[in-house]
Scaffold this motif. Structure first.
Motif, PDB file in Angstrom:
ATOM      1  N   PHE A  71       0.810  -1.215   0.000  1.00 56.22           N
ATOM      2  CA  PHE A  71       0.000   0.000   0.000  1.00 56.22           C
ATOM      3  C   PHE A  71       0.848   1.273   0.000  1.00 56.22           C
ATOM      4  CE2 PHE A  71      -2.435   3.434   1.991  1.00 56.22           C
ATOM      5  CZ  PHE A  71      -3.409   3.572   1.017  1.00 56.22           C
ATOM      6  N   HIS A 103     -10.119   6.193  -1.540  1.00 62.36           N
ATOM      7  CA  HIS A 103      -9.486   5.265  -0.611  1.00 62.36           C
ATOM      8  C   HIS A 103     -10.422   4.090  -0.339  1.00 62.36           C
ATOM      9  CE1 HIS A 103      -7.062   8.861   0.456  1.00 62.36           C
ATOM     10  NE2 HIS A 103      -8.205   9.462   0.234  1.00 62.36           N
ATOM     11  N   THR A 104      -9.890   2.874  -0.381  1.00 56.77           N
ATOM     12  CA  THR A 104     -10.727   1.709  -0.113  1.00 56.77           C
ATOM     13  C   THR A 104     -10.887   1.436   1.384  1.00 56.77           C
ATOM     14  OG1 THR A 104      -8.821   0.240  -0.335  1.00 56.77           O
ATOM     15  CG2 THR A 104     -10.213   0.571  -2.308  1.00 56.77           C
ATOM     16  N   ASP A 105     -10.009   1.954   2.210  1.00 55.99           N
ATOM     17  CA  ASP A 105     -10.078   1.754   3.665  1.00 55.99           C
ATOM     18  C   ASP A 105      -9.508   2.997   4.345  1.00 55.99           C
ATOM     19  OD1 ASP A 105     -10.225   0.774   6.247  1.00 55.99           O
ATOM     20  OD2 ASP A 105      -8.799  -0.870   5.922  1.00 55.99           O
ATOM     21  N   GLN A 109      -5.856   3.612   6.221  1.00 60.27           N
ATOM     22  CA  GLN A 109      -4.878   4.100   5.255  1.00 60.27           C
ATOM     23  C   GLN A 109      -4.450   5.545   5.531  1.00 60.27           C
ATOM     24  OE1 GLN A 109      -7.313   3.554   1.802  1.00 60.27           O
ATOM     25  NE2 GLN A 109      -6.640   1.442   1.475  1.00 60.27           N
ATOM     26  N   TRP A 136     -14.430   0.021  -4.156  1.00 60.33           N
ATOM     27  CA  TRP A 136     -13.796  -0.665  -5.281  1.00 60.33           C
ATOM     28  C   TRP A 136     -13.026   0.323  -6.140  1.00 60.33           C
ATOM     29  CZ3 TRP A 136     -14.399  -0.845 -10.718  1.00 60.33           C
ATOM     30  CH2 TRP A 136     -13.815  -1.965 -11.351  1.00 60.33           C
ATOM     31  N   ASP A 141      -6.026   0.361  -4.237  1.00 55.68           N
ATOM     32  CA  ASP A 141      -6.527   0.820  -2.944  1.00 55.68           C
ATOM     33  C   ASP A 141      -6.467   2.328  -2.788  1.00 55.68           C
ATOM     34  OD1 ASP A 141      -7.134  -1.743  -1.724  1.00 55.68           O
ATOM     35  OD2 ASP A 141      -4.970  -2.091  -1.805  1.00 55.68           O
TER      36      ASP A 141
END
Length: 154
Positions: A71, A103-105, A109, A136, A141
């Motif tokens: 990441f 951002h996926t998380d 992150q 998604w 990510d």
């Protein structure tokens, strides 16, 4: 005399319209070492329109278009890809006006992204920035999309 005046005025008006539309036409911009995603998905890295540059979402892809699995490195590659696209249009990070990141998380992150941000935007004035959590990103990510003002000398 009246009709030749109107014809001349019409010709000037026509030339102005042609010049105006030529100046605002879209111009595709690609970095020198563009990655495979542009061709695979059929999009431009950026579009120049007048003195603005609209950059497509840049991701942390390797040259073959695959996501970088680490990441922190993926975020770094996304910024490197962005820098290369900006440079292809004669811009730098200093020319950014608007920045949107995906951002996926985001919660997990955030620290990594803020560390990367601090390296690139270490002093004010900072660009405005909107961060959006998504579920998604086509295997990635992190993605960054920007609008920049193209310097007059570019």
């Amino acid at each position: 005399m009246g009709s030749s005046c109107c014809i001349a005025a019409s010709a000037v008006s026509s030339q102005q319209t042609e010049t105006s539309s030529t100046m605002t036409q879209r111009e595709a911009i690609f970095p020198a070492n563009r990655h495979a995603l542009y061709e695979e998905h059929g999009y431009s890295a950026a579009i120049r329109s007048g003195d603005l540059l609209f950059v497509s979402g840049q991701v942390g892809s390797r040259s073959d278009g695959t996501p970088e699995p680490d990441f922190e490195r993926q975020v770094g590659l996304a910024f490197e890809n962005l820098k290369a696209t900006l440079e292809a249009a004669g811009c730098t990070f200093e020319d950014l006006v608007d920045l949107t990141t995906f951002h996926t998380d985001p919660e997990n992150q955030f620290e990594t992204i803020m560390a990367a941000k601090q390296k690139i935007f270490s002093k004010a004035p900072y660009p405005n920035w909107t961060a959006v959590g998504v579920n998604w990103l086509a295997g990635f990510d992190f993605e960054i999309k920007v609008i920049a003002r193209i310097p007059s000398n570019a």
